[in-house]
Design a protein around this motif. Sequence first.
Motif, PDB file in Angstrom:
ATOM      1  N   PHE A  42       0.828  -1.211   0.000  1.00  0.00           N
ATOM      2  CA  PHE A  42       0.000   0.000   0.000  1.00  0.00           C
ATOM      3  C   PHE A  42       0.861   1.260   0.000  1.00  0.00           C
ATOM      4  O   PHE A  42       0.409   2.313  -0.460  1.00  0.00           O
ATOM      5  CB  PHE A  42      -0.977  -0.031   1.180  1.00  0.00           C
ATOM      6  CG  PHE A  42      -2.211  -0.834   0.872  1.00  0.00           C
ATOM      7  CD1 PHE A  42      -3.363  -0.215   0.458  1.00  0.00           C
ATOM      8  CD2 PHE A  42      -2.195  -2.226   0.955  1.00  0.00           C
ATOM      9  CE1 PHE A  42      -4.494  -0.949   0.146  1.00  0.00           C
ATOM     10  CE2 PHE A  42      -3.309  -2.971   0.652  1.00  0.00           C
ATOM     11  CZ  PHE A  42      -4.468  -2.330   0.239  1.00  0.00           C
ATOM     12  N   TYR A  45       1.240   1.704  -3.617  1.00  0.00           N
ATOM     13  CA  TYR A  45       0.010   2.238  -4.192  1.00  0.00           C
ATOM     14  C   TYR A  45      -0.051   3.755  -4.021  1.00  0.00           C
ATOM     15  O   TYR A  45      -0.409   4.490  -4.941  1.00  0.00           O
ATOM     16  CB  TYR A  45      -1.213   1.608  -3.510  1.00  0.00           C
ATOM     17  CG  TYR A  45      -1.475   0.164  -3.870  1.00  0.00           C
ATOM     18  CD1 TYR A  45      -0.854  -0.438  -4.958  1.00  0.00           C
ATOM     19  CD2 TYR A  45      -2.337  -0.617  -3.107  1.00  0.00           C
ATOM     20  CE1 TYR A  45      -1.092  -1.768  -5.283  1.00  0.00           C
ATOM     21  CE2 TYR A  45      -2.578  -1.945  -3.421  1.00  0.00           C
ATOM     22  CZ  TYR A  45      -1.953  -2.508  -4.507  1.00  0.00           C
ATOM     23  OH  TYR A  45      -2.189  -3.823  -4.821  1.00  0.00           O
ATOM     24  N   GLY A  46       0.289   4.222  -2.831  1.00  0.00           N
ATOM     25  CA  GLY A  46       0.277   5.660  -2.581  1.00  0.00           C
ATOM     26  C   GLY A  46       1.309   6.400  -3.400  1.00  0.00           C
ATOM     27  O   GLY A  46       1.051   7.498  -3.898  1.00  0.00           O
ATOM     28  N   THR A  51      -1.584  12.717  -7.760  1.00  0.00           N
ATOM     29  CA  THR A  51      -2.623  13.618  -7.256  1.00  0.00           C
ATOM     30  C   THR A  51      -3.154  14.511  -8.354  1.00  0.00           C
ATOM     31  O   THR A  51      -4.360  14.788  -8.436  1.00  0.00           O
ATOM     32  CB  THR A  51      -2.062  14.477  -6.107  1.00  0.00           C
ATOM     33  OG1 THR A  51      -1.485  13.625  -5.110  1.00  0.00           O
ATOM     34  CG2 THR A  51      -3.154  15.329  -5.490  1.00  0.00           C
ATOM     35  N   SER A 130      -8.695   4.412 -10.298  1.00  0.00           N
ATOM     36  CA  SER A 130      -7.871   5.016  -9.254  1.00  0.00           C
ATOM     37  C   SER A 130      -8.722   5.541  -8.111  1.00  0.00           C
ATOM     38  O   SER A 130      -8.403   5.336  -6.928  1.00  0.00           O
ATOM     39  CB  SER A 130      -7.022   6.146  -9.840  1.00  0.00           C
ATOM     40  OG  SER A 130      -6.158   5.666 -10.843  1.00  0.00           O
ATOM     41  N   LEU A 134      -8.756   4.281  -4.185  1.00  0.00           N
ATOM     42  CA  LEU A 134      -8.525   5.240  -3.108  1.00  0.00           C
ATOM     43  C   LEU A 134      -9.673   5.228  -2.108  1.00  0.00           C
ATOM     44  O   LEU A 134      -9.467   5.158  -0.886  1.00  0.00           O
ATOM     45  CB  LEU A 134      -8.340   6.640  -3.706  1.00  0.00           C
ATOM     46  CG  LEU A 134      -8.068   7.779  -2.730  1.00  0.00           C
ATOM     47  CD1 LEU A 134      -6.779   7.521  -1.954  1.00  0.00           C
ATOM     48  CD2 LEU A 134      -7.973   9.108  -3.476  1.00  0.00           C
ATOM     49  N   PHE A 171      -0.241   3.991   2.861  1.00  0.00           N
ATOM     50  CA  PHE A 171      -0.705   4.666   1.645  1.00  0.00           C
ATOM     51  C   PHE A 171      -0.437   6.161   1.728  1.00  0.00           C
ATOM     52  O   PHE A 171       0.072   6.771   0.772  1.00  0.00           O
ATOM     53  CB  PHE A 171      -2.195   4.400   1.443  1.00  0.00           C
ATOM     54  CG  PHE A 171      -2.768   5.063   0.225  1.00  0.00           C
ATOM     55  CD1 PHE A 171      -2.700   4.442  -1.010  1.00  0.00           C
ATOM     56  CD2 PHE A 171      -3.360   6.316   0.304  1.00  0.00           C
ATOM     57  CE1 PHE A 171      -3.212   5.057  -2.142  1.00  0.00           C
ATOM     58  CE2 PHE A 171      -3.876   6.932  -0.813  1.00  0.00           C
ATOM     59  CZ  PHE A 171      -3.809   6.307  -2.043  1.00  0.00           C
ATOM     60  N   VAL A 172      -0.783   6.773   2.855  1.00  0.00           N
ATOM     61  CA  VAL A 172      -0.544   8.210   3.031  1.00  0.00           C
ATOM     62  C   VAL A 172       0.954   8.505   2.979  1.00  0.00           C
ATOM     63  O   VAL A 172       1.390   9.502   2.385  1.00  0.00           O
ATOM     64  CB  VAL A 172      -1.166   8.698   4.355  1.00  0.00           C
ATOM     65  CG1 VAL A 172      -0.771  10.144   4.640  1.00  0.00           C
ATOM     66  CG2 VAL A 172      -2.684   8.566   4.309  1.00  0.00           C
ATOM     67  N   GLY A 174       3.154   6.869   1.318  1.00  0.00           N
ATOM     68  CA  GLY A 174       3.542   6.797  -0.083  1.00  0.00           C
ATOM     69  C   GLY A 174       3.192   8.061  -0.844  1.00  0.00           C
ATOM     70  O   GLY A 174       3.962   8.525  -1.695  1.00  0.00           O
ATOM     71  N   GLN A 175       2.009   8.626  -0.554  1.00  0.00           N
ATOM     72  CA  GLN A 175       1.624   9.883  -1.187  1.00  0.00           C
ATOM     73  C   GLN A 175       2.573  11.011  -0.808  1.00  0.00           C
ATOM     74  O   GLN A 175       2.970  11.826  -1.647  1.00  0.00           O
ATOM     75  CB  GLN A 175       0.194  10.255  -0.777  1.00  0.00           C
ATOM     76  CG  GLN A 175      -0.885   9.591  -1.605  1.00  0.00           C
ATOM     77  CD  GLN A 175      -1.076  10.289  -2.941  1.00  0.00           C
ATOM     78  OE1 GLN A 175      -1.691  11.351  -3.042  1.00  0.00           O
ATOM     79  NE2 GLN A 175      -0.534   9.688  -3.994  1.00  0.00           N
ATOM     80  N   ARG A 178       5.903  10.609  -2.528  1.00  0.00           N
ATOM     81  CA  ARG A 178       5.855  10.583  -3.989  1.00  0.00           C
ATOM     82  C   ARG A 178       6.721  11.667  -4.624  1.00  0.00           C
ATOM     83  O   ARG A 178       7.338  11.454  -5.674  1.00  0.00           O
ATOM     84  CB  ARG A 178       4.405  10.715  -4.457  1.00  0.00           C
ATOM     85  CG  ARG A 178       4.264  10.764  -5.968  1.00  0.00           C
ATOM     86  CD  ARG A 178       2.820  10.863  -6.418  1.00  0.00           C
ATOM     87  NE  ARG A 178       2.774  11.178  -7.830  1.00  0.00           N
ATOM     88  CZ  ARG A 178       2.980  10.316  -8.811  1.00  0.00           C
ATOM     89  NH1 ARG A 178       3.244   9.060  -8.530  1.00  0.00           N
ATOM     90  NH2 ARG A 178       2.924  10.701 -10.064  1.00  0.00           N
TER      91      ARG A 178
END
Length: 330
Positions: A42, A45-46, A51, A130, A134, A171-172, A174-175, A178
Motif C-alpha cells: 500500500f 500504491y500511494g 494527485t 484510481s 482510493l 498509503f498516506v 507513499g503519497q 511521492r
Amino acid sequence: MPVDPYILLLLGTVGLAALFPARGTGAEVASGASTAAIAFLFFLYGARLSTREALDGLRHWRLHVTVLGCTFVVFPLLGLAARGLVPVFLTQPLYQGLLFLTLVPSTVQSSIAFTSMARGNVPAAICAGSFSSLVGIVATPLLAAALLGSGGAGFSADSVVEIVLQLLVPFVAGQVARRWIGGFVARHKKALGLVDRGSILLVVYTAFSEGMVQGIWHQVSPVRLGGLLAVEAVLLAVMLALTWYGGRALRFGREDRIAIQFAGSKKSLAAGLPMASVLFGAHASLAVLPLMLFHQMQLMVCAVIAKRRARDPLDPPHESVTERAPAAAA
C-alpha cells in the motif's frame, strides 16, 4: 477467453499451502513477513497515484460517481440479497466471502485494458479505477464493519485499527514520499509490479496455511463450489447489464458507457486479498476464495464483451449523448 497466468500462480500457492502449510515458528515468520508485505504494497500504491491526475479526473464527476455507486452501493446490496441463498446454495463462510467480494474496490489495470480494447474512454477508466481504489481503502473496512461485524467471519472492531496501521498509514506515507520517489517508481514500474505480485502470493500462502492448520477447508465441498460459481455468474451478469443499460438511462455516450461497464462491474483481487488478510485473519482463506473465482470469471467474460464492443459503431466525433441533451434543450 483468457486464463490469467497470475491465477495459476495463486492456485499453485494455494496448493503449496495445502501440502506444506506454515506451522509454529514458520507460521510466525510468514505472518510477520505478510504484514510487512501488505504495508509495503500500500506504500507503493500511494507512491504511484498521481494527485494531479486524480484532480484532473474530477471534471468527469458524473461518470466517477456512477462507478463508485455501482462498486460500493449496488454491489453490496446484491451481496446482502444473496443472504437468502444460505444454506441451500452457499454455506455461511462462503456467503461471508461473497459479501466481502462485493465490498472491495474496482480493478485498475484490467478495466483500462478492456476499455481500450473496446475503444472506450480510457482516461475515464484510469481515473475511475484510481478513485475506486482510493475510496476503497476507507470504504471497504467501514462497510465490512457494518455488514460483517456480527457475521462470525473473524471480523472485529480491532480490525479497523489494523486497517489504519497496515493500509491507510502506508498509503498516506507513499503519497507524501511521492515527490521524492515518484520518478523512481515510474522508471521501475515493471520490477515493482513483480514485487506487488510476490507480496500478494505471500499473503495468500499465509492465509491458506492458517486455514489448513485450522481445518476450515473441510467445510467446502465440490457441490458448494458449484453453487458459488453459479451465484457469482448471476452476480456478474446482473452488474454487466446494470452498468451498460444504466449508463444509457443516465444519457452517457458510448465511450463513457464502456468505461462505466468495465470499471463498475469488476472487483480488484490485488486490493481485496491484503484487506481480507487483515480483516479475517485465520478465516481469510475461505473469505478470498469467492474473490479469486470471481476475478477469473470477470476476465474471461469481459474479454469477450470487449471484442464485441470493438465492432460497435462509434459516436459522432466530439459528440456524445450527454453533450447532445443540453444542445437539444437550448
